[in-house]
Design a protein around this motif. Structure first.
Motif, PDB file in Angstrom:
ATOM      1  N   LYS A  63      -3.395 -43.267  13.843  1.00 11.25           N
ATOM      2  CA  LYS A  63      -3.392 -41.864  13.424  1.00 11.25           C
ATOM      3  C   LYS A  63      -4.583 -41.549  12.524  1.00 11.25           C
ATOM      4  CE  LYS A  63       0.305 -39.567  12.362  1.00 11.25           C
ATOM      5  NZ  LYS A  63       0.383 -38.553  13.442  1.00 11.25           N
ATOM      6  N   ARG A  69      -2.383 -36.104  18.808  1.00 13.85           N
ATOM      7  CA  ARG A  69      -1.005 -35.985  18.312  1.00 13.85           C
ATOM      8  C   ARG A  69      -0.191 -37.206  18.740  1.00 13.85           C
ATOM      9  NH1 ARG A  69      -0.741 -30.491  16.816  1.00 13.85           N
ATOM     10  NH2 ARG A  69      -2.533 -29.410  17.714  1.00 13.85           N
ATOM     11  N   VAL A  72       4.223 -38.689  16.331  1.00 16.30           N
ATOM     12  CA  VAL A  72       4.781 -37.459  15.763  1.00 16.30           C
ATOM     13  C   VAL A  72       6.310 -37.428  15.795  1.00 16.30           C
ATOM     14  CG1 VAL A  72       2.736 -36.086  16.272  1.00 16.30           C
ATOM     15  CG2 VAL A  72       4.507 -36.318  18.014  1.00 16.30           C
ATOM     16  N   ARG A  74      10.346 -37.452  17.368  1.00 19.21           N
ATOM     17  CA  ARG A  74      11.077 -36.438  18.143  1.00 19.21           C
ATOM     18  C   ARG A  74      12.516 -36.362  17.667  1.00 19.21           C
ATOM     19  NH1 ARG A  74      13.928 -38.997  22.453  1.00 19.21           N
ATOM     20  NH2 ARG A  74      13.413 -41.216  22.673  1.00 19.21           N
ATOM     21  N   PRO A  79      10.499 -31.896  20.010  1.00 22.59           N
ATOM     22  CA  PRO A  79       9.640 -32.289  18.891  1.00 22.59           C
ATOM     23  C   PRO A  79      10.306 -31.984  17.552  1.00 22.59           C
ATOM     24  CG  PRO A  79       8.865 -30.230  19.851  1.00 22.59           C
ATOM     25  CD  PRO A  79       9.953 -30.757  20.759  1.00 22.59           C
ATOM     26  N   THR A  83       6.321 -31.191  13.495  1.00 22.18           N
ATOM     27  CA  THR A  83       5.384 -31.348  14.605  1.00 22.18           C
ATOM     28  C   THR A  83       5.170 -30.022  15.325  1.00 22.18           C
ATOM     29  OG1 THR A  83       6.105 -33.633  14.926  1.00 22.18           O
ATOM     30  CG2 THR A  83       4.948 -32.586  16.758  1.00 22.18           C
ATOM     31  N   ARG A  86       3.149 -27.566  13.177  1.00 24.50           N
ATOM     32  CA  ARG A  86       1.730 -27.910  13.159  1.00 24.50           C
ATOM     33  C   ARG A  86       1.055 -27.454  14.454  1.00 24.50           C
ATOM     34  NH1 ARG A  86      -2.376 -30.477   9.758  1.00 24.50           N
ATOM     35  NH2 ARG A  86      -4.149 -30.322  11.163  1.00 24.50           N
TER      36      ARG A  86
END
Length: 294
Positions: A63, A69, A72, A74, A79, A83, A86
């Motif tokens: 990262k 992405r 991130v 879930r 998501p 996330t 963003r």
């Protein structure tokens, strides 16, 4: 069964955090616990959101080395809220960069001569790229009156598809570029700002001024990683009908790509090379490759 006492206590607690106004509307008090962090802050980019990862350090490493992405997390098959927010924020910045304008304050500060293509508004700019490659009649006449024929180097700035890219990068790039050209005793003409421009507008201007070399600093199409990326296209003897392969390019000019100051210095070196070899793009690469072999 609903616990009425619990509900009553929750409601009382919420009301306690509110300020009843005289007109009957309710507004939250500006207390610190109601403030939301800026979801676009770069500190979130390296945050690992995967639940119980096998190798957290590995995800964190990747990262920190890419804006993609990854890691991130879930919530089920959806998501996470952070996330998604963003993603929406990045998308909003990209849209804003397309539909905003480069400020008059900036163009005045840099002493850019302002001209415009045949485009009249943003919608037309997005749907008629062909009109963005030609100046309108008034602008063409202005250039012919103010500039001499056959200038050596012409610097052109254009909003392109990202005004934010110009706002963020153009100052440092132009200052560095001019300093570099001065070291090589190359004097550019007064820079031009083209509103609603596309890369090909340099060819139209080349037909008018017949300059030896042009460089256009233009906002790139914004993506979900950055909305501030600018590119520079340098062309030897630009004219209508020239091949795109005959342009030399420095792209991804922004704080997380090629820094603006560094880009300006590279452009000065590139322009010197182009003028010495009388070629740009593929032709310049061929010449430089041949010289290296010799």
């Amino acid at each position: 069964m609903v616990n009425e006492e619990l509900i009553r206590r929750i409601v009382e607690n919420v009301i306690a955090q509110m300020d009843m106004k005289k007109d009957g509307y309710v507004s939250l008090k500006p207390e610190e616990n109601f403030l939301v962090d800026d979801i676009t802050d770069d500190k979130y980019l390296s945050e690992v959101l995967v639940t119980n990862p096998v190798d957290r350090d590995a995800i964190k490493f990747y990262k920190e080395t890419t804006p993609a992405r990854i890691g991130v997390g879930r919530a089920g098959d959806r998501p996470l809220t952070q996330t998604l927010l963003r993603f929406y924020a990045d998308h909003a910045m990209a849209v804003d960069s397309v539909f905003s304008d480069v400020s008059d304050e900036l163009t005045n500060e840099l002493d850019l001569l302002k001209v415009q293509t045949k485009i009249t508004n943003k919608d037309e700019h997005l749907t008629r790229p062909d009109l963005g490659r030609e100046l309108n009649q008034e602008s063409a006449a202005l250039l012919k009156n103010k500039y001499t024929d056959n200038p050596q180097v012409q610097i052109i700035v254009s909003d392109g598809l990202s005004s934010k890219a110009i706002e963020a990068n153009i100052k440092d790039t132009i200052y560095s570029l001019k300093q570099g050209l001065e070291l090589y005793n190359i004097k550019p003409e007064k820079p031009i700002f083209v509103k609603y421009g596309r890369v090909g507008v340099v060819d139209f201007i080349g037909d008018l001024l017949k300059h030896e070399c042009s460089v256009i600093l233009i906002g790139e199409r914004p993506g979900m990683v950055t909305a501030e990326s600018m590119s520079a296209y340098v062309t030897y003897r630009p004219h209508t009908g020239i091949k795109e392969a005959d342009r030399s390019v420095i792209s991804n000019i922004h704080k997380n790509g090629t820094p603006p100051v560094e880009a300006g210095a590279e452009l000065a070196d590139l322009i010197k090379n182009i003028l010495e070899n009388r070629a740009s793009g593929i032709n310049l690469k061929t010449i430089n490759s041949t010289l290296k072999e010799v």
